[in-house]
Design an enzyme around this catalytic site. Structure first.
Site, mmCIF file in Angstrom:
data_model
loop_
_atom_site.group_PDB
_atom_site.id
_atom_site.type_symbol
_atom_site.label_atom_id
_atom_site.label_comp_id
_atom_site.label_asym_id
_atom_site.label_seq_id
_atom_site.Cartn_x
_atom_site.Cartn_y
_atom_site.Cartn_z
ATOM 1 N N SER A 162 0.974 -1.130 -0.149
ATOM 2 C CA SER A 162 -0.090 -0.099 -0.041
ATOM 3 C C SER A 162 0.931 1.311 0.066
ATOM 4 O O SER A 162 1.857 1.481 -0.875
ATOM 5 C CB SER A 162 -1.052 0.025 1.250
ATOM 6 N N LYS A 214 -18.655 18.701 4.392
ATOM 7 C CA LYS A 214 -17.255 18.929 5.550
ATOM 8 C C LYS A 214 -17.133 17.556 6.270
ATOM 9 O O LYS A 214 -16.128 17.412 6.839
ATOM 10 C CB LYS A 214 -17.699 19.889 6.585
#
Length: 326
Positions: A162, A214
């Site tokens: 990763s 948000k």
């Protein structure tokens, strides 16, 4: 019983936080760690000294003395000629936040300031990945070496997955041990949600934001399908950038095949083109030391008790709430 247990946990957490605050403000807690110091180890010389020590025990005194003198002379001649430049070795052991990136930055600063023609860098990299932004920064730091014209090799003994592979991919040459875990080109985010439990206990959770997205998902509020879909969209965008980076620096790769989030052992990774060579870092560095000077660099900083406790607390929190990870 569950409520009593949660109250106990809350009381315990309060005590721990109070203790950390006390330590942080106490004379020994406020004491900062010493500034970073640079350690330099001549790996070739250290290996030679140990070999000589063994030879002196194994061979007759006269024969050992002659052989050791011959070996020392040969090494001094190689160092004097310096035809292949110096190979610098640095280490990166990654955690979830890639917190070693600060040390990496300082090491690269020094390497770039001292670089000479033909100098090379190899990074012994061990990381299962972590936060996208910090591992992206770590990869960008390694790119500084390539942009300066220094050949960059990454050595992987156990795992470069990763975000760890994001770093490895920017190198010109990747070496992995046969059973190293390599790849995992994917992105993941996970978060527990306690909304239903709070409802059952008549506890209200209020969150105020400005901006439609948000906050897409939350620990305590009610998650919506729109919020989940937005998070999936963001993960897809991050994955696309991850794939683009891999394709840019490993053009020989079939990105569609390898960017599935899977990880492979070294031999299969070599077949897929994720790595370029199979060897342990020890064997690779030892071969290099036969023909050129090899210096290992490491910055070390002594941290205070409060800093170490704070780091442990952060690691616990990272295990509870996981932001997008690569």
């Amino acid at each position: 019983m569950l409520l009593a247990y949660l109250l106990f946990l809350a009381e315990t957490a309060t005590i721990v936080v109070a203790s950390l605050l006390f330590l942080a403000w106490s004379p020994w807690g406020r004491k900062r760690g010493k500034g970073p110091s640079l350690q330099i180890i001549d790996l070739g010389q250290r290996l030679e000294e140990r070999a000589v020590q063994l030879l002196r025990q194994r061979l007759p005194k006269k024969q050992a003395k002659a052989l050791c003198k011959q070996r020392q002379k040969a090494r001094q001649q190689r160092d004097k000629e310096d035809q292949q430049g110096c190979l610098y070795v640095i280490d990166f052991k990654g955690d979830l936040r890639a917190s070693a990136v600060e040390t990496l930055r300082q090491e690269i600063d020094v390497l770039l300031a001292a670089r000479q023609e033909k100098d090379q860098v190899c990074v012994r990299l061990e990381s299962g990945g972590g936060m996208v932004n910090t591992y992206g920064l770590a990869a960008a730091q390694l790119l500084r070496l390539r942009e300066a014209g220094m050949k960059l090799t990454v050595l992987v003994d156990s795992v470069a997955a990763s975000g760890g592979y994001m770093m490895a991919a920017v190198a010109e040459h990747i070496v992995a041990s046969p059973f190293a875990l390599v790849g995992s080109i994917g992105v993941i985010a996970q978060v527990p949600n306690f909304h239903r439990w709070l409802q059952e206990h008549n506890v209200d959770f209020e969150q105020f934001t400005a901006g439609k997205y948000k906050r897409t998902v939350t620990l305590f509020g009610e998650n919506t399908d729109a919020g989940r879909n937005k998070l999936r969209e963001e993960l897809g965008e991050i994955h696309a950038q991850f794939r683009d980076l891999i394709g840019r620096y490993r053009p020989q790769l079939d990105v569609e095949t390898v960017a599935t989030g899977e990880a492979w052992l070294g031999e299969r990774a070599l077949e897929l083109g994720l790595v370029d060579e199979l060897a342990t870092s020890d064997a690779w560095i030892q071969r290099a030391a036969e023909t050129q000077k090899v210096l290992a660099l490491q910055f070390s900083t002594r941290t205070g008790l409060a800093q170490r406790l704070g780091l442990k607390a952060q690691q616990v929190w990272d295990g509870i709430w996981t932001p997008p990870l690569a």
